[in-house]
Design a protein around this motif. Structure first.
Motif, short mmCIF file in Angstrom:
data_model
loop_
_atom_site.label_atom_id
_atom_site.label_comp_id
_atom_site.label_asym_id
_atom_site.label_seq_id
_atom_site.Cartn_x
_atom_site.Cartn_y
_atom_site.Cartn_z
N VAL A 54 -5.19 -3.99 -15.20
CA VAL A 54 -6.45 -4.84 -15.41
C VAL A 54 -7.49 -4.52 -14.14
N THR A 55 -6.98 -4.66 -12.90
CA THR A 55 -7.82 -4.51 -11.70
C THR A 55 -7.93 -3.11 -11.18
N GLY A 56 -6.70 -2.32 -11.51
CA GLY A 56 -6.75 -0.96 -10.92
C GLY A 56 -6.20 -0.82 -9.59
N HIS A 57 -5.60 -1.90 -8.98
CA HIS A 57 -5.24 -2.35 -7.61
C HIS A 57 -3.70 -1.95 -7.97
N GLU A 58 -3.00 -1.01 -6.84
CA GLU A 58 -1.81 -0.94 -6.70
C GLU A 58 -1.27 -2.26 -6.09
N ILE A 59 -0.23 -2.79 -6.55
CA ILE A 59 0.37 -4.18 -6.19
C ILE A 59 1.85 -3.72 -5.87
N ILE A 60 2.11 -4.02 -4.46
CA ILE A 60 3.43 -3.56 -3.96
C ILE A 60 4.09 -4.96 -3.52
N ILE A 61 5.19 -5.25 -4.18
CA ILE A 61 6.11 -6.59 -4.12
C ILE A 61 7.47 -6.29 -3.33
N ARG A 62 7.63 -6.76 -2.38
CA ARG A 62 8.83 -6.67 -1.51
C ARG A 62 9.91 -7.81 -2.02
N ASP A 63 10.86 -7.70 -2.67
CA ASP A 63 11.52 -8.91 -3.12
C ASP A 63 13.17 -8.75 -2.17
N SER A 64 14.07 -9.65 -2.40
CA SER A 64 15.28 -9.65 -1.58
C SER A 64 16.11 -8.09 -1.76
N ARG A 65 15.69 -7.51 -3.06
CA ARG A 65 16.44 -6.31 -3.31
C ARG A 65 15.88 -4.89 -3.17
N ARG A 66 14.52 -4.86 -3.44
CA ARG A 66 13.88 -3.55 -3.38
C ARG A 66 12.25 -3.76 -3.19
N PHE A 67 11.79 -2.70 -3.10
CA PHE A 67 10.38 -2.60 -3.29
C PHE A 67 9.69 -2.31 -4.75
N HIS A 68 8.64 -2.88 -5.12
CA HIS A 68 8.20 -2.77 -6.62
C HIS A 68 6.75 -2.24 -6.36
N HIS A 69 6.55 -1.07 -6.80
CA HIS A 69 5.09 -0.45 -6.85
C HIS A 69 4.74 -0.60 -7.99
N PHE A 70 3.66 -1.51 -8.31
CA PHE A 70 2.92 -1.54 -9.50
C PHE A 70 1.76 -0.77 -9.70
N LYS A 71 1.50 0.27 -10.54
CA LYS A 71 0.35 0.81 -11.01
C LYS A 71 0.10 1.16 -12.26
#
Length: 80
Positions: A54-71
């Motif tokens: 919806v926003t067009g932003h890339e979202i990067i979430i680092r949790d306890s196991r891995r990086f998640h790159h949402f795009k």
């Protein structure tokens, strides 16, 4: 602890993403980065995918196991 506080504690990355959206410049498409020491739940994972679309932003979430790159509705972990 109240039920609402427990819900917010479990889904804190949603609040972090919302804060990141209001903190970035309106026209800039800079990535939003969230670091968390627990695993991301499936609901928050889907939320980040929706927000990235919806926003067009890339979202990067680092949790306890891995990086998640949402795009654009996709995650680098292939919804693992």
């Amino acid at each position: 602890m109240t039920e609402r506080r427990e819900q917010l504690r479990d889904h804190i990355e949603r609040l972090a993403i919302a804060y990141g959206l209001i903190s970035v410049n309106g026209n800039a498409r800079s990535p939003i980065k969230v670091f968390k020491n627990l695993r991301a739940c499936p609901d928050c994972h889907e939320f980040a995918k929706h927000v990235s679309l919806v926003t067009g932003h890339e979202i990067i979430i680092r949790d306890s196991r891995r990086f998640h790159h949402f795009k654009e509705w996709k995650c680098s972990c292939n919804d693992y």
